[in-house]
Structures are given as structure tokens and as C-alpha cells.
Design an enzyme around this catalytic site. Structure first.
Site, mmCIF file in Angstrom:
data_model
loop_
_atom_site.group_PDB
_atom_site.id
_atom_site.type_symbol
_atom_site.label_atom_id
_atom_site.label_comp_id
_atom_site.label_asym_id
_atom_site.label_seq_id
_atom_site.Cartn_x
_atom_site.Cartn_y
_atom_site.Cartn_z
ATOM 1 N N TRP A 340 0.828 -1.202 0.000
ATOM 2 C CA TRP A 340 0.000 0.000 0.000
ATOM 3 C C TRP A 340 0.867 1.258 0.000
ATOM 4 C CZ3 TRP A 340 -0.209 3.933 3.650
ATOM 5 C CH2 TRP A 340 -1.243 4.849 3.501
ATOM 6 N N HIS A 341 2.042 1.194 0.643
ATOM 7 C CA HIS A 341 2.892 2.374 0.723
ATOM 8 C C HIS A 341 3.528 2.728 -0.619
ATOM 9 C CE1 HIS A 341 2.557 1.825 5.088
ATOM 10 N NE2 HIS A 341 2.970 3.059 5.195
ATOM 11 N N GLY A 342 3.646 1.808 -1.511
ATOM 12 C CA GLY A 342 4.236 2.127 -2.795
ATOM 13 C C GLY A 342 4.408 0.902 -3.671
ATOM 14 N N PHE A 534 1.178 9.032 -1.422
ATOM 15 C CA PHE A 534 0.864 7.639 -1.132
ATOM 16 C C PHE A 534 -0.588 7.401 -1.386
ATOM 17 C CE2 PHE A 534 4.546 6.574 1.939
ATOM 18 C CZ PHE A 534 5.354 6.388 0.850
#
Length: 534
Positions: A340-342, A534
Site C-alpha cells: 500500500w505504501h508504494g 501515497f
């Protein structure tokens, strides 16, 4: 193995500058206009006027990054509102699944398409040509809060479904860039005519105090730490050897950079919302003071942890189907949380490390119950594990910050001393007569450092370390002034002595902080904002 991913970026585009909270255009132009319009709507209109005004301002705020994505924001709001209305009439699981799939599909296209294509090309040994996609601002947060809203409507746990209220819920600019991840009912229920009329001086003063505190953390501390961490990680990304002290210094600097970047942003977001009489949930609670990894995730990005627990971990079965299933669910949640962060395998590795930490932590709790929590061996092990929490978190940041696997390996080799231990002559003078013995015993060499090249850098690191571990956090400082801050009051003497009070002295200090921050922003100090995309 190279991977494209959103990294901390310097705010060198005018659009980025306009949407960041630490910009003069936001602080001196956008925010005063928004507040003026809000006061007019509050004085001469009603809550519906406030919904419309704040939504327009939030859309302008969003469009400053990429104007064409205003249409994406509005389309997403319209689609999810339509699905929510239908779910309110008929609790259809297929319709809920359809809404979730569409939201995730949009997120996958904008954020993960190139990552998927690159990974597939690597497997097949084919050339990879990235698709030109500009990542929409805050798309992960917008997606998550709307998925949560659809699920809440399906569960009959949402607030009323008025469209202006829902549109503002999604676009509300204080949380739009990087959270917190809010629930419709907990936040939008505060937008009432009665609440607007009851906005107090405490709300305004507390909001300004949090904004100033957050700006100081971001502009003065986080950006200074970035100047120490970025050069070494950049060299590691180019596979240049990093010396022992440089590697550890850069990692420690990034550890504090992301701490104050995120903590500062959270303070600003909560403070901004308080100016409108609305309390956002606390999202950050001194996580480096955690005594376990479980405790860390109760303190770091609190609303993301809550979302992953309520909308992923529990639906997967949580801890209801045995120990192995529980540990599998924990790992799945953390791997997806990392992704989810990248869009990078580095973030997946970071999530996997924390998943492993959590499994070990839960297994240790299981053993404690079996052996007995008062056993001497258990007490010693508990103390040892508590001391390892911060180093374990630091180690995970290597992968979060590195731009590739090879870059992470280069940094790790430096941390293990494979590239030698350099010490500048200015530091050798401090050793005095012990210099020759220390240099020969530790096989150290004279050379220049990238991270700790000056006494000023060392002093900054010492002061920031003390700031993190010895001082109370923002909410605790405001707890005596604002009894509903959301966190328990810190009973330590230093917290009571430092507690914020609306006095002439605090006004002078606040003005001084404001002047220093504005001067630093005006001077054009390089700024990196880790969570903005994000």
C-alpha cells in the site's frame, strides 16, 4: 533488480509546492481565504453552506497538484455515493464487491500498473517500457476511506447519506494528502449547526498550536534530517561503497526524518481541522517509545492500522481459526500494508519484515502465558525484546528508503563494516592519546564522512534523539489545555512543566516558532515530503 516506486521527493514543482502544508502559498494565501469564507458561511449561512464552501476549497487544493485529476476525484465521489445509496436500500453483497473492485481497480491502474508490468517483464526476460501515468494525489487514502464507507453502509454503521456531506468527507483537504484515514460517522457527524456555533477559542488556539508544532517538526527537524540521510542513500542507490558511520548515520537520520515528517504532518492536519471545529482522530503517538512491535503499530499510523485490522485482518478470519491461520493473516496484512505504501518490492520486504516481527511478538506472548509472566527468564527476555524494538524498526527502514534491492544491499554492507570504517581527523583529535589505539584496534581509516561530516551534524542528531525519547508528544503537551485531546495525560514532571498554556510567554514562543518556520520556507530550504503521494 531495479524497481520504480514513489520515493521521498523534493518539492521542486510549483504544483507540489501549492499542495504542501509547508508552503507560503498554502499558509499565507489559501488558508486565510478558506477561513474567511468559512467564517462568512458560519455567520450568515448554515452547515450546508459550509459543506459546499469547504468542498470547493478542497477541490481547488486537490487541483493545484494536477488540475485534470479534479474530474477523477469527482467521478470517484459520484460513483461511490451512487453505490452507497443502492447499498442502503438493498444489502447486496455482489454490489458491495463490485464497488470495492472498482475502487481497487482504479488504485491498481494509477499506482501499480507499471509495477505489475515491470515485474511481469522481469519474469519473462522482456524489455519494460513504463506507461506514462502521473500518480493522483492521496489516491490510496481516498480509495481506503471510500471502501470503508461502502462497508460501513452495508453494515448499517454509517452516518446519514447527504451528498454534500459525503463529497466533503472524501475531499476534505486537511486529511486529503496523507490521512488520517477517517470514518464518515466519526468525523462528519461533527459538522452540525450546533457544533459550528460552539467553536471555541480553545479550538482555534489548540489548532494553531498544533499547526506550529507540526511545521517546526517538518520544516526545521525533518528537512534537516533529510539533508543528512539523502546523500548516503543516493550513493548507495548508485552502488557506491558506504562507510560504517555513514551507513548508520544515514539510517538514523532517515529514521528521524520519517518520524518528524509524518508526526509533523499529522499535527498540522489535526490542527487545521480544529480551526473548523472538527476533530480528526489521533494518528501518531510516539511510536519509537514502543516497548514491542505490537505496541509500535498501535502508535504508528494509527488509523491505517485500524483500517487494516477492521477491513482486512478480521474479514480474513483474524485469530478465530487457530494459531497458524492467525500468523498467516498477520503476514498477509503486513505484506499488503507494505505494498500500500508504494509500488515496489522494497515496500513489500518492509511489510514482510514487520509481519515477521509481529509473528515473533505474538509467539512470545503465547510463551509468556505458558511459562508464566513473572518468571525471571521471561522478565529478562521481555526487557531484551523491548530494547530491540527500535533497532528492528530502524533495520526495516533500510528497505523502505532504498530505491532498489542492490541499493539496500549496499547500505547493509556499509552497516556491517564491509566497506571500512572512516573517521575524519577532526574527530580523531577528540580521542586524544587514545587515537592510535582506537584506530588500529577497530581497523579505522582517516577519511571524510557524508553524513556526520561536522560536529553540527552530530549535535543535531543528539538533540533530535533526546527530542524523540525524552519529550512528550504534541497531544500530551496539549492535554492539560485540552482535556479531550484524545490521548491520556502524561504524568511526568517534565510534561507538566512543558504543558502548553495560553499565556503571554507561550504567545511569544509561538510567534518565534512561526517566524523561524516562515523564514526557513522563504529561504527555499530543500523539502522532502515522504507521504504526500501515497
Amino acid at each position: 533488480m531495479q524497481h520504480d516506486q514513489p520515493r521521498p521527493r523534493r518539492a521542486n514543482k510549483s504544483g507540489i509546492r501549492q499542495v504542501l502544508f509547508n508552503s507560503l502559498s498554502f499558509l499565507l494565501i489559501f488558508l486565510p481565504i478558506v477561513l474567511s469564507g468559512f467564517l462568512i458561511c458560519r455567520r450568515y449561512g448554515n452547515v450546508q453552506w459550509v459543506f459546499i464552501w469547504l468542498f470547493i476549497c478542497s477541490a481547488v487544493f486537490y487541483g493545484a497538484w494536477e488540475p485534470r485529476y479534479i474530474f477523477l476525484l469527482i467521478s470517484s465521489i459520484l460513483f461511490n455515493y451512487f453505490v452507497a445509496i443502492q447499498l442502503a436500500r438493498s444489502k447486496s453483497k455482489p454490489l458491495l464487491a463490485f464497488g470495492i473492485v472498482v475502487n481497487l481497480g482504479s488504485l491498481a491502474y494509477f499506482k501499480y500498473l507499471n509495477f505489475i508490468l515491470q515485474t511481469w517483464s522481469s519474469v519473462l526476460g522482456a524489455d519494460f517500457q513504463p506507461v506514462a501515468i502521473t500518480l493522483p494525489l492521496g489516491i490510496s487514502f481516498i480509495t481506503f476511506i471510500q471502501i470503508a464507507f461502502l462497508v460501513d453502509v452495508f453494515r448499517n454503521s454509517s452516518d446519514d447519506l447527504g451528498f454534500p456531506k459525503y463529497a466533503l468527507f472524501v475531499a476534505y483537504f486537511p486529511h486529503l494528502i496523507a490521512g488520517p484515514i477517517i470514518h464518515h460517522k466519526e468525523v462528519m457527524s461533527q459538522f452540525t449547526n450546533a457544533r459550528l456555533a460552539a467553536i471555541s477559542a480553545n479550538d482555534v488556539v489548540g489548532g494553531i498550536a498544533l499547526i506550529l508544532c507540526g511545521l517546526f517538526k517538518k520544516v526545521i527537524i525533518a528537512d534537516t534530517m533529510a539533508s543528512y540521510s539523502t546523500p548516503a542513500f543516493h550513493l548507495a542507490g548508485q552502488l557506491q561503497p558506504i562507510s560504517f558511520f555513514d551507513a548508520w548515520g544515514a539510517l538514523l537520520a532517515f529514521t528521524f526524518q520519517i518520524y518528524f515528517d509524518f508526526s509533523g504532518y499529522s499535527d498540522i492536519a489535526i490542527g487545521l481541522s480544529r480551526l473548523f471545529g472538527v476533530r480528526l482522530p489521533v494518528n501518531f503517538d510516539s511510536p519509537y517509545k514502543a516497548t514491542s512491535i505490537i505496541d509500535f503499530w498501535r502508535r504508528w499510523h494509527i488509523t491505517l492500522s485500524r483500517f487494516l485490522r477492521d477491513y482486512l485482518y478480521v474479514p480474513l478470519g483474524g485469530n478465530r481459526h487457530g494459531v497458524l491461520r492467525r500468523y498467516s493473516n498477520l503476514m498477509i496484512v503486513m505484506l499488503l500494508g507494505g505494498l500500500w505504501h508504494g509500488a515496489s518490492w522494497m515496500f513489500v520486504i518492509w511489510g514482510g519484515l514487520h509481519g515477521t516481527y509481529l509473528i515473533i511478538n505474538h509467539a512470545f506472548h503465547f510463551l509468556k502465558r505458558k511459562i508464566g509472566e513473572q518468571s525471571l527468564s521471561v522478565l529478562i527476555a521481555s526487557r531484551l525484546f523491548s530494547l530491540l524494538v527500535f533497532p528492528a524498526v530502524m533495520l526495516s527502514w533500510v528497505f523502505f528508503r532504498s530505491e532498489s534491492w542492490q541499493g539496500a544491499k549496499t547500505m547493509l554492507r556499509g552497516m556491517l563494516g564491509y566497506n571500512g570504517i572512516l573517521l575524519p581527523e577532526r574527530y580523531q583529535a577528540v580521542l586524544g592519546s587514545l587515537n592510535d589505539w582506537v584506530m588500529s584496534t577497530l581497523h579505522m581509516h582517516t577519511g571524510d564522512l557524508v553524513t556526520f561530516g561536522s560536529f553540527r551534524a552530530v549535535l543535531w542528531m543528539i538533540l533530535v534523539t533526546a527530542f524523540v525519547f525524552l519529550l512528550p508528544n504534541s497531544q500530551q503537551l496539549l492535554s492539560e489545555f485540552d482535556r479531550s485531546s484524545g490521548l491520556a495525560e502524561d504524568g511526568h514532571l517534565r510534561s507538566r512543566m512543558l504543558a502548553f498554556r495560553p499565556t503571554a510567554i507561550s504567545a511569544v514562543v509561538a510567534a518565534g516558532v512561526g517566524i523561524v518556520v516562515l523564514a526557513a520556507i522563504y529561504a527555499g530550504v530543500p523539502s522532502e515530503f515522504i507521504y504526500f503521494q501515497f
